[in-house]
Design a protein around this motif. Structure first.
Motif, PDB file in Angstrom:
ATOM      1  N   THR A 112       9.242  -6.746 -17.750  1.00 29.94           N
ATOM      2  CA  THR A 112       8.639  -7.033 -16.446  1.00 29.94           C
ATOM      3  C   THR A 112       7.695  -5.915 -16.010  1.00 29.94           C
ATOM      4  O   THR A 112       6.976  -6.064 -15.030  1.00 29.94           O
ATOM      5  CB  THR A 112       9.728  -7.221 -15.375  1.00 29.94           C
ATOM      6  N   SER A 113       7.703  -4.789 -16.725  1.00 30.91           N
ATOM      7  CA  SER A 113       6.862  -3.647 -16.366  1.00 30.91           C
ATOM      8  C   SER A 113       5.400  -3.930 -16.694  1.00 30.91           C
ATOM      9  O   SER A 113       5.078  -4.514 -17.730  1.00 30.91           O
ATOM     10  CB  SER A 113       7.315  -2.387 -17.098  1.00 30.91           C
ATOM     11  N   VAL A 114       4.518  -3.472 -15.795  1.00 32.82           N
ATOM     12  CA  VAL A 114       3.073  -3.608 -16.002  1.00 32.82           C
ATOM     13  C   VAL A 114       2.422  -2.256 -15.745  1.00 32.82           C
ATOM     14  O   VAL A 114       2.703  -1.605 -14.738  1.00 32.82           O
ATOM     15  CB  VAL A 114       2.458  -4.670 -15.069  1.00 32.82           C
ATOM     16  N   LEU A 115       1.552  -1.822 -16.653  1.00 34.53           N
ATOM     17  CA  LEU A 115       0.825  -0.565 -16.510  1.00 34.53           C
ATOM     18  C   LEU A 115      -0.634  -0.872 -16.197  1.00 34.53           C
ATOM     19  O   LEU A 115      -1.277  -1.646 -16.910  1.00 34.53           O
ATOM     20  CB  LEU A 115       0.936   0.251 -17.794  1.00 34.53           C
ATOM     21  N   ASN A 116      -1.154  -0.258 -15.128  1.00 32.83           N
ATOM     22  CA  ASN A 116      -2.557  -0.423 -14.755  1.00 32.83           C
ATOM     23  C   ASN A 116      -3.220   0.947 -14.673  1.00 32.83           C
ATOM     24  O   ASN A 116      -2.600   1.914 -14.214  1.00 32.83           O
ATOM     25  CB  ASN A 116      -2.688  -1.129 -13.404  1.00 32.83           C
ATOM     26  N   SER A 134      -6.347   8.081 -14.930  1.00 37.92           N
ATOM     27  CA  SER A 134      -7.178   7.691 -13.791  1.00 37.92           C
ATOM     28  C   SER A 134      -6.580   6.492 -13.046  1.00 37.92           C
ATOM     29  O   SER A 134      -6.621   5.361 -13.537  1.00 37.92           O
ATOM     30  CB  SER A 134      -8.607   7.361 -14.246  1.00 37.92           C
ATOM     31  N   GLN A 135      -6.000   6.790 -11.889  1.00 40.55           N
ATOM     32  CA  GLN A 135      -5.375   5.774 -11.032  1.00 40.55           C
ATOM     33  C   GLN A 135      -4.304   4.990 -11.788  1.00 40.55           C
ATOM     34  O   GLN A 135      -4.201   3.770 -11.675  1.00 40.55           O
ATOM     35  CB  GLN A 135      -6.435   4.828 -10.474  1.00 40.55           C
ATOM     36  N   ALA A 136      -3.513   5.720 -12.565  1.00 43.35           N
ATOM     37  CA  ALA A 136      -2.467   5.064 -13.357  1.00 43.35           C
ATOM     38  C   ALA A 136      -1.322   4.609 -12.457  1.00 43.35           C
ATOM     39  O   ALA A 136      -0.862   5.351 -11.594  1.00 43.35           O
ATOM     40  CB  ALA A 136      -1.949   6.015 -14.430  1.00 43.35           C
ATOM     41  N   LYS A 137      -0.871   3.396 -12.689  1.00 43.34           N
ATOM     42  CA  LYS A 137       0.243   2.832 -11.917  1.00 43.34           C
ATOM     43  C   LYS A 137       1.147   2.047 -12.853  1.00 43.34           C
ATOM     44  O   LYS A 137       0.687   1.138 -13.555  1.00 43.34           O
ATOM     45  CB  LYS A 137      -0.261   1.921 -10.799  1.00 43.34           C
ATOM     46  N   LEU A 138       2.422   2.409 -12.867  1.00 43.74           N
ATOM     47  CA  LEU A 138       3.423   1.691 -13.650  1.00 43.74           C
ATOM     48  C   LEU A 138       4.338   0.946 -12.696  1.00 43.74           C
ATOM     49  O   LEU A 138       5.070   1.560 -11.917  1.00 43.74           O
ATOM     50  CB  LEU A 138       4.230   2.654 -14.516  1.00 43.74           C
ATOM     51  N   SER A 139       4.285  -0.374 -12.740  1.00 43.88           N
ATOM     52  CA  SER A 139       5.176  -1.211 -11.929  1.00 43.88           C
ATOM     53  C   SER A 139       6.406  -1.526 -12.766  1.00 43.88           C
ATOM     54  O   SER A 139       6.381  -2.406 -13.644  1.00 43.88           O
ATOM     55  CB  SER A 139       4.461  -2.499 -11.504  1.00 43.88           C
ATOM     56  N   ILE A 140       7.480  -0.779 -12.520  1.00 44.40           N
ATOM     57  CA  ILE A 140       8.706  -0.934 -13.301  1.00 44.40           C
ATOM     58  C   ILE A 140       9.409  -2.225 -12.919  1.00 44.40           C
ATOM     59  O   ILE A 140       9.940  -2.945 -13.754  1.00 44.40           O
ATOM     60  CB  ILE A 140       9.623   0.280 -13.083  1.00 44.40           C
ATOM     61  N   ALA A 141       9.433  -2.521 -11.635  1.00 45.34           N
ATOM     62  CA  ALA A 141       9.962  -3.775 -11.090  1.00 45.34           C
ATOM     63  C   ALA A 141       9.168  -4.069  -9.822  1.00 45.34           C
ATOM     64  O   ALA A 141       8.287  -3.299  -9.432  1.00 45.34           O
ATOM     65  CB  ALA A 141      11.456  -3.644 -10.791  1.00 45.34           C
ATOM     66  N   SER A 142       9.470  -5.175  -9.175  1.00 46.54           N
ATOM     67  CA  SER A 142       8.689  -5.567  -8.006  1.00 46.54           C
ATOM     68  C   SER A 142       8.744  -4.533  -6.888  1.00 46.54           C
ATOM     69  O   SER A 142       7.804  -4.397  -6.111  1.00 46.54           O
ATOM     70  CB  SER A 142       9.172  -6.917  -7.482  1.00 46.54           C
ATOM     71  N   ASP A 143       9.860  -3.776  -6.798  1.00 48.83           N
ATOM     72  CA  ASP A 143      10.002  -2.778  -5.746  1.00 48.83           C
ATOM     73  C   ASP A 143      10.172  -1.364  -6.315  1.00 48.83           C
ATOM     74  O   ASP A 143      10.694  -0.478  -5.647  1.00 48.83           O
ATOM     75  CB  ASP A 143      11.192  -3.112  -4.835  1.00 48.83           C
ATOM     76  N   GLN A 144       9.703  -1.142  -7.566  1.00 40.74           N
ATOM     77  CA  GLN A 144       9.801   0.170  -8.201  1.00 40.74           C
ATOM     78  C   GLN A 144       8.462   0.499  -8.855  1.00 40.74           C
ATOM     79  O   GLN A 144       8.101  -0.073  -9.884  1.00 40.74           O
ATOM     80  CB  GLN A 144      10.929   0.202  -9.239  1.00 40.74           C
ATOM     81  N   ASN A 145       7.720   1.436  -8.237  1.00 37.69           N
ATOM     82  CA  ASN A 145       6.384   1.759  -8.707  1.00 37.69           C
ATOM     83  C   ASN A 145       6.213   3.261  -8.916  1.00 37.69           C
ATOM     84  O   ASN A 145       6.712   4.068  -8.128  1.00 37.69           O
ATOM     85  CB  ASN A 145       5.326   1.270  -7.704  1.00 37.69           C
ATOM     86  N   LEU A 146       5.486   3.616  -9.972  1.00 38.19           N
ATOM     87  CA  LEU A 146       5.152   4.999 -10.279  1.00 38.19           C
ATOM     88  C   LEU A 146       3.642   5.129 -10.340  1.00 38.19           C
ATOM     89  O   LEU A 146       2.979   4.410 -11.096  1.00 38.19           O
ATOM     90  CB  LEU A 146       5.775   5.410 -11.618  1.00 38.19           C
TER      91      LEU A 146
END
Length: 230
Positions: A112-116, A134-146
């Protein structure tokens, strides 16, 4: 100004006398100034072992460039276990590295994780398999973001983030310069360790310390060393 157009072009690339991949298209232009072949319309790159089949609207090939560049609704069909997208794509000629640029995203099959990020590099055969800048975002779950300037995801599930690190979940908002995520046996996140001037925002206060641990199992943070509430 003269222009040479090639109809139904085909490029066969050899690596040490072994056929490595083939590129076909409807048309191609020869760019003498940049010393490259610009292929367009129904462009298809197929590796000799068929591990990769890449389709694109446009593709650039240059003899002195280590990468093939592709544009316009490109897609990679492979068994590497990832779905990768972006405005610009690159594949190294040794077939070991895939790069996605400008609005890049990466999703692992079955996860379910998405890396942008603006730049994502995937090396499927390496232990250090994914990096994002550069503006890295890892969405581990719907309410868990890095979020961070740079994120590394290793093949064993370890995650390292550096620069302007922010961890946001339903139970915590934490910030630091550096972060490590230790995985469980199934490679899902177990514990996040924040260092480098870490702090938590809670209500109207900032809680600073030497180290912050966040347990993804119980959704609880542990603050350690020189705790200071501002």
């Amino acid at each position: 100004e003269s222009r040479a157009q090639i109809i139904n072009p085909k490029i066969i690339f050899y690596d040490e006398d072994e056929e490595s991949f083939t590129i076909t298209a409807k048309f191609a232009d020869l760019d003498k100034e940049e010393q490259l072949v610009k292929m367009y319309e129904d462009v298809v790159l197929t590796t000799n072992d068929e591990e990769y089949v890449i389709t694109a609207g446009r593709m650039n090939f240059a003899e002195d460039n280590d990468y093939i560049e592709f544009f316009d609704n490109w897609d990679i069909n492979s068994d590497i276990g990832y779905e990768i997208q972006g405005e610009v794509g690159k594949l190294s000629k040794d077939l070991n590295t895939i790069i996605s640029m400008k609005g890049a995203s990466l999703k692992k099959d079955g996860s379910t994780s998405v890396l942008n990020a603006e730049f994502i590099k995937l090396e499927p055969d390496q232990k250090h398999s994914v990096s994002a800048d550069s503006q890295a975002k890892l969405s581990i779950a719907s309410d868990q973001n890095l979020n961070a300037d740079h994120i590394d995801i290793k093949s064993d599930g370890h995650i390292i983030a550096e620069g302007n690190v922010a961890v946001r979940t339903a139970s915590i908002k934490a910030y630091s310069n550096n972060l490590k995520i230790l995985p469980r046996a199934d490679k899902s996140p177990a514990t996040a360790i924040l260092t480098g001037r870490p702090y938590i925002v809670q209500n109207d206060s900032n809680i600073h310390s030497d180290l912050i641990r966040y347990d993804f199992s119980i959704f609880f943070s542990f603050i350690e060393g020189n705790v200071n509430i501002v």
